[in-house]
Write a protein that holds these residues in place. Structure first.
Motif, PDB file in Angstrom:
ATOM      1  N   PRO A   1      -0.033  -9.279  -7.814  1.00  0.00           N
ATOM      2  CA  PRO A   1       1.158  -8.544  -7.353  1.00  0.00           C
ATOM      3  C   PRO A   1       1.423  -7.310  -8.217  1.00  0.00           C
ATOM      4  N   ARG A   2       1.901  -6.263  -7.562  1.00  0.00           N
ATOM      5  CA  ARG A   2       2.226  -5.050  -8.315  1.00  0.00           C
ATOM      6  C   ARG A   2       3.268  -4.245  -7.555  1.00  0.00           C
ATOM      7  N   ASP A   3       3.895  -3.299  -8.268  1.00  0.00           N
ATOM      8  CA  ASP A   3       4.856  -2.387  -7.664  1.00  0.00           C
ATOM      9  C   ASP A   3       4.130  -1.145  -7.189  1.00  0.00           C
ATOM     10  N   LEU A   4       4.653  -0.541  -6.150  1.00  0.00           N
ATOM     11  CA  LEU A   4       4.028   0.657  -5.595  1.00  0.00           C
ATOM     12  C   LEU A   4       3.996   1.786  -6.621  1.00  0.00           C
ATOM     13  N   THR A   5       4.928   1.794  -7.545  1.00  0.00           N
ATOM     14  CA  THR A   5       5.008   2.869  -8.539  1.00  0.00           C
ATOM     15  C   THR A   5       4.054   2.678  -9.720  1.00  0.00           C
ATOM     16  N   ASP A   6       3.396   1.517  -9.808  1.00  0.00           N
ATOM     17  CA  ASP A   6       2.490   1.253 -10.939  1.00  0.00           C
ATOM     18  C   ASP A   6       1.289   2.198 -10.918  1.00  0.00           C
TER      19      ASP A   6
ATOM     20  N   VAL B   1      -4.711 -22.711  -4.546  1.00  0.00           N
ATOM     21  CA  VAL B   1      -4.553 -21.256  -4.494  1.00  0.00           C
ATOM     22  C   VAL B   1      -3.884 -20.763  -5.774  1.00  0.00           C
ATOM     23  N   ALA B   2      -2.800 -21.410  -6.168  1.00  0.00           N
ATOM     24  CA  ALA B   2      -2.074 -21.013  -7.374  1.00  0.00           C
ATOM     25  C   ALA B   2      -2.938 -21.142  -8.617  1.00  0.00           C
ATOM     26  N   ALA B   3      -3.919 -22.050  -8.583  1.00  0.00           N
ATOM     27  CA  ALA B   3      -4.764 -22.292  -9.760  1.00  0.00           C
ATOM     28  C   ALA B   3      -5.807 -21.207  -9.985  1.00  0.00           C
ATOM     29  N   VAL B   4      -6.026 -20.341  -9.007  1.00  0.00           N
ATOM     30  CA  VAL B   4      -7.028 -19.286  -9.154  1.00  0.00           C
ATOM     31  C   VAL B   4      -6.520 -18.240 -10.146  1.00  0.00           C
ATOM     32  N   PRO B   5      -7.272 -17.923 -11.189  1.00  0.00           N
ATOM     33  CA  PRO B   5      -6.825 -16.882 -12.133  1.00  0.00           C
ATOM     34  C   PRO B   5      -6.915 -15.494 -11.509  1.00  0.00           C
ATOM     35  N   VAL B   6      -6.168 -14.562 -12.064  1.00  0.00           N
ATOM     36  CA  VAL B   6      -6.182 -13.175 -11.588  1.00  0.00           C
ATOM     37  C   VAL B   6      -6.685 -12.275 -12.717  1.00  0.00           C
ATOM     38  N   HIS B   7      -7.748 -11.546 -12.466  1.00  0.00           N
ATOM     39  CA  HIS B   7      -8.257 -10.522 -13.380  1.00  0.00           C
ATOM     40  C   HIS B   7      -8.142  -9.191 -12.659  1.00  0.00           C
ATOM     41  N   ASP B   8      -6.967  -8.593 -12.744  1.00  0.00           N
ATOM     42  CA  ASP B   8      -6.666  -7.421 -11.929  1.00  0.00           C
ATOM     43  C   ASP B   8      -7.539  -6.229 -12.304  1.00  0.00           C
ATOM     44  N   ARG B   9      -8.128  -5.624 -11.290  1.00  0.00           N
ATOM     45  CA  ARG B   9      -8.987  -4.461 -11.498  1.00  0.00           C
ATOM     46  C   ARG B   9      -8.205  -3.178 -11.734  1.00  0.00           C
ATOM     47  N   ASP B  10      -6.903  -3.251 -11.532  1.00  0.00           N
ATOM     48  CA  ASP B  10      -6.038  -2.087 -11.721  1.00  0.00           C
ATOM     49  C   ASP B  10      -6.430  -0.921 -10.814  1.00  0.00           C
ATOM     50  N   GLU B  11      -6.899  -1.238  -9.626  1.00  0.00           N
ATOM     51  CA  GLU B  11      -7.159  -0.188  -8.638  1.00  0.00           C
ATOM     52  C   GLU B  11      -5.833   0.336  -8.090  1.00  0.00           C
ATOM     53  N   PRO B  12      -5.784   1.598  -7.725  1.00  0.00           N
ATOM     54  CA  PRO B  12      -4.540   2.139  -7.176  1.00  0.00           C
ATOM     55  C   PRO B  12      -4.260   1.640  -5.768  1.00  0.00           C
ATOM     56  N   LEU B  13      -2.990   1.686  -5.412  1.00  0.00           N
ATOM     57  CA  LEU B  13      -2.591   1.516  -4.023  1.00  0.00           C
ATOM     58  C   LEU B  13      -2.708   2.878  -3.350  1.00  0.00           C
ATOM     59  N   VAL B  14      -3.477   2.946  -2.281  1.00  0.00           N
ATOM     60  CA  VAL B  14      -3.705   4.224  -1.604  1.00  0.00           C
ATOM     61  C   VAL B  14      -3.061   4.190  -0.220  1.00  0.00           C
ATOM     62  N   ASP B  15      -2.693   5.362   0.257  1.00  0.00           N
ATOM     63  CA  ASP B  15      -2.020   5.490   1.542  1.00  0.00           C
ATOM     64  C   ASP B  15      -3.059   5.560   2.654  1.00  0.00           C
ATOM     65  N   VAL B  16      -3.085   4.550   3.503  1.00  0.00           N
ATOM     66  CA  VAL B  16      -4.063   4.484   4.588  1.00  0.00           C
ATOM     67  C   VAL B  16      -3.928   5.684   5.517  1.00  0.00           C
ATOM     68  N   ARG B  17      -2.718   6.212   5.657  1.00  0.00           N
ATOM     69  CA  ARG B  17      -2.492   7.333   6.568  1.00  0.00           C
ATOM     70  C   ARG B  17      -3.177   8.608   6.089  1.00  0.00           C
ATOM     71  N   ARG B  18      -3.390   8.715   4.785  1.00  0.00           N
ATOM     72  CA  ARG B  18      -4.001   9.931   4.228  1.00  0.00           C
ATOM     73  C   ARG B  18      -5.464   9.748   3.860  1.00  0.00           C
ATOM     74  N   ASP B  19      -5.844   8.520   3.560  1.00  0.00           N
ATOM     75  CA  ASP B  19      -7.149   8.292   2.945  1.00  0.00           C
ATOM     76  C   ASP B  19      -8.155   7.584   3.844  1.00  0.00           C
ATOM     77  N   SER B  20      -7.922   7.588   5.146  1.00  0.00           N
ATOM     78  CA  SER B  20      -8.898   6.976   6.039  1.00  0.00           C
ATOM     79  C   SER B  20      -8.683   7.496   7.456  1.00  0.00           C
ATOM     80  N   SER B  21      -9.593   7.090   8.326  1.00  0.00           N
ATOM     81  CA  SER B  21      -9.491   7.454   9.742  1.00  0.00           C
ATOM     82  C   SER B  21      -8.871   6.335  10.564  1.00  0.00           C
ATOM     83  N   LEU B  22      -8.354   5.304   9.907  1.00  0.00           N
ATOM     84  CA  LEU B  22      -7.788   4.178  10.642  1.00  0.00           C
ATOM     85  C   LEU B  22      -6.481   4.576  11.331  1.00  0.00           C
TER      86      LEU B  22
END
Length: 218
Positions: A213-218, A12-33
């Motif tokens: 991994p990322r911070d919510l403020t990123d 698992v640790a050996a898998v490289p990360v190529h981050d897409r830099d997608e935002p963290l979105v709030d499920v409460r506002r952005d979906s019907s879940l």
């Protein structure tokens, strides 16, 4: 029974990360879940996911039988909180098994809490969830969400044999929809599903993880 690859495995640790830099979105506002408040925190971090993960959850919900919905419990987990959870559970394992060396304790801990540097939750790539009926009542999936292996006599494992037929059927329904939508399960926790993290990449044969991994403020 297929051997389970744990989050602490070097593969698992050996898998490289190529981050897409997608935002963290709030499920409460952005979906019907529907979102359960049991893991709510002051910042609302728990209710966030990467946009691509949320899209797939919405797709999974559309694949469920009529009258059933996903119940979102926890998504993003700040790295500091993940580290605290891991350290606390590691201490529990060490107390239960004082004769185990550090490597064995770490492996056992990773059945239930991911090592902080690898955690899909801290990438916004993982979600803990269950099923509810049309009235919002949780369906019986054999154990509560977040039951530990010790608390549940191993019934928290997705493929556990010690389940009533109804609970097995509910897990199968949940898993079928999420798998069809492109998520993968961590097999020691029936409620934990992810997309785009290192574990997902290893399980699907993707060349790299899409989210790190990322911070919510990123």
């Amino acid at each position: 029974m297929t051997e389970i690859i744990l989050m602490s495995d070097p593969e698992v640790a050996a898998v490289p990360v190529h981050d897409r830099d997608e935002p963290l979105v709030d499920v409460r506002r952005d979906s019907s879940l529907p979102v359960d408040p049991r893991k709510a925190d002051a910042t609302g971090a728990y209710a966030h996911l990467r946009a691509g993960v949320l899209e797939r959850l919405v797709r999974a919900q559309s694949l469920l039988p009529d009258g059933l919905r996903l119940l979102f419990v926890e998504g993003y987990r700040p790295p500091a909180l993940q580290r605290r959870y891991f350290e606390e559970y590691t201490a529990e394992i060490r107390a239960l098994h004082p004769d185990w060396d550090a490597a064995r304790v770490r492996t056992a801990a990773s059945r239930y809490v991911s090592p902080p540097e690898l955690a899909p939750h801290s990438a916004g790539a993982a979600v803990d969830l269950t099923l509810v009926d049309a009235d919002g009542r949780e369906l019986d999936c054999g154990t509560p969400v977040n039951a530990s292996p010790e608390d549940s006599a191993g019934a928290c494992y997705t493929g556990a044999a010690n389940l009533p037929a109804e609970a097995r059927a509910h897990r199968d329904t949940l898993g079928a929809a999420l798998t069809e939508a492109g998520l993968v399960n961590y097999p020691t926790e029936w409620w934990h599903w992810s997309y785009g993290d290192r574990y997902w990449a290893l399980m699907t044969g993707a060349p790299a993880a899409l989210y790190g991994p990322r911070d919510l403020t990123d």
